[in-house]
Design a protein around this motif. Structure first.
Motif, PDB file in Angstrom:
ATOM      1  N   PRO A  25      -6.822 -14.564  -2.617  1.00  0.00           N
ATOM      2  CA  PRO A  25      -6.418 -15.815  -3.138  1.00  0.00           C
ATOM      3  C   PRO A  25      -7.415 -17.031  -2.773  1.00  0.00           C
ATOM      4  N   ASP A  26      -7.524 -16.931  -1.389  1.00  0.00           N
ATOM      5  CA  ASP A  26      -8.299 -18.130  -0.820  1.00  0.00           C
ATOM      6  C   ASP A  26     -10.052 -17.678  -0.698  1.00  0.00           C
ATOM      7  N   GLY A  27     -10.327 -16.551  -1.209  1.00  0.00           N
ATOM      8  CA  GLY A  27     -11.795 -16.163  -1.393  1.00  0.00           C
ATOM      9  C   GLY A  27     -11.990 -15.429  -0.054  1.00  0.00           C
ATOM     10  N   SER A  28     -11.149 -15.040   0.879  1.00  0.00           N
ATOM     11  CA  SER A  28     -11.600 -14.405   1.961  1.00  0.00           C
ATOM     12  C   SER A  28     -11.538 -12.873   1.721  1.00  0.00           C
ATOM     13  N   LEU A  29     -12.196 -12.071   2.319  1.00  0.00           N
ATOM     14  CA  LEU A  29     -12.091 -10.484   2.295  1.00  0.00           C
ATOM     15  C   LEU A  29     -11.201  -9.966   3.241  1.00  0.00           C
ATOM     16  N   GLU A  30     -10.422  -9.124   2.720  1.00  0.00           N
ATOM     17  CA  GLU A  30      -9.539  -8.240   3.670  1.00  0.00           C
ATOM     18  C   GLU A  30      -9.665  -6.788   3.117  1.00  0.00           C
ATOM     19  N   GLU A  31      -9.429  -5.903   4.389  1.00  0.00           N
ATOM     20  CA  GLU A  31      -9.499  -4.430   3.995  1.00  0.00           C
ATOM     21  C   GLU A  31      -8.040  -3.874   3.916  1.00  0.00           C
ATOM     22  N   VAL A  32      -8.177  -2.768   3.098  1.00  0.00           N
ATOM     23  CA  VAL A  32      -6.882  -2.067   2.684  1.00  0.00           C
ATOM     24  C   VAL A  32      -7.157  -0.730   2.738  1.00  0.00           C
ATOM     25  N   VAL A  33      -6.182   0.120   3.156  1.00  0.00           N
ATOM     26  CA  VAL A  33      -6.309   1.601   3.603  1.00  0.00           C
ATOM     27  C   VAL A  33      -5.242   2.324   2.475  1.00  0.00           C
ATOM     28  N   LEU A  34      -5.681   3.474   2.056  1.00  0.00           N
ATOM     29  CA  LEU A  34      -4.708   4.230   1.243  1.00  0.00           C
ATOM     30  C   LEU A  34      -4.583   5.277   2.006  1.00  0.00           C
ATOM     31  N   VAL A  35      -3.267   5.819   1.887  1.00  0.00           N
ATOM     32  CA  VAL A  35      -2.710   7.245   2.688  1.00  0.00           C
ATOM     33  C   VAL A  35      -2.025   7.912   1.637  1.00  0.00           C
ATOM     34  N   ASP A  36      -2.513   9.368   1.821  1.00  0.00           N
ATOM     35  CA  ASP A  36      -1.965  10.228   1.014  1.00  0.00           C
ATOM     36  C   ASP A  36      -0.849  10.686   1.670  1.00  0.00           C
ATOM     37  N   LEU A  37       0.262  10.310   0.587  1.00  0.00           N
ATOM     38  CA  LEU A  37       1.622  10.942   1.203  1.00  0.00           C
ATOM     39  C   LEU A  37       2.018  12.359   0.293  1.00  0.00           C
ATOM     40  N   GLU A  38       2.999  12.780   0.773  1.00  0.00           N
ATOM     41  CA  GLU A  38       3.585  14.156   0.366  1.00  0.00           C
ATOM     42  C   GLU A  38       3.814  13.805  -1.286  1.00  0.00           C
ATOM     43  N   ASP A  39       4.319  12.726  -1.400  1.00  0.00           N
ATOM     44  CA  ASP A  39       4.665  12.511  -2.968  1.00  0.00           C
ATOM     45  C   ASP A  39       4.064  11.453  -3.781  1.00  0.00           C
ATOM     46  N   GLY A  40       2.841  10.945  -3.218  1.00  0.00           N
ATOM     47  CA  GLY A  40       2.047  10.070  -3.771  1.00  0.00           C
ATOM     48  C   GLY A  40       0.970   9.374  -2.705  1.00  0.00           C
ATOM     49  N   VAL A  41       0.768   8.148  -3.127  1.00  0.00           N
ATOM     50  CA  VAL A  41      -0.215   7.297  -2.401  1.00  0.00           C
ATOM     51  C   VAL A  41       0.421   5.922  -1.690  1.00  0.00           C
ATOM     52  N   ALA A  42       0.285   5.487  -0.698  1.00  0.00           N
ATOM     53  CA  ALA A  42       0.552   4.145  -0.088  1.00  0.00           C
ATOM     54  C   ALA A  42      -0.700   3.450   0.181  1.00  0.00           C
TER      55      ALA A  42
END
Length: 136
Positions: A25-42
């Motif tokens: 929201p403040d305009g800064s950039l942030e990184e996010v990771v997706l992780v494959d789970l046995e029953d979905g994605v986090a």
């Protein structure tokens, strides 16, 4: 709620992570990771709770072993499903979760506080990289 398409579930490695960039929201950039789970994605913000400038995924997938994301600097291990760490210097902390939804094999960013910027991490010039998520 506005949802942005991030990736297909097939793009998320079975072992490792899929990296993308969001705008805070403040305009800064942030990184996010997706992780494959046995029953979905986090989805987790890409930093260790012990040292917030320490990225878990440095651009070619975070180390994942036995369902845990491993901090490459101190070895703290975060449960990929809950984000909780029970060992090392980050013990007792939890990764910052990012709201996503998976529909018809597609992962969508649904976190109202974040705006999808692009695939990959943040380059030195502040823009998302276009690096591949393939590892050998």
């Amino acid at each position: 709620m506005c949802a942005s398409l991030v990736a297909a579930t097939d793009d998320i490695p079975e072992v490792g992570t899929y990296l993308f960039t969001v705008r805070e929201p403040d305009g800064s950039l942030e990184e996010v990771v997706l992780v494959d789970l046995e029953d979905g994605v986090a989805a987790w913000k890409n930093f260790c709770q012990h040292e917030t400038d320490q990225r878990l995924d440095r651009g070619n997938g975070a180390a994942v072993r036995d369902g845990r994301l491993i901090c490459p600097k101190h070895g703290s291990m975060f449960d990929a499903e809950t984000g909780y760490c029970d060992n090392g210097k980050a013990a007792g902390s939890t990764l910052v979760e990012v709201d996503i939804a998976v529909r018809h094999g597609q992962v969508y960013l649904t976190d109202d506080d974040l705006e999808f910027v692009g695939e990959g991490g943040i380059d030195d010039d502040g823009s998302p990289s276009s690096t591949s998520h393939l590892t050998f």
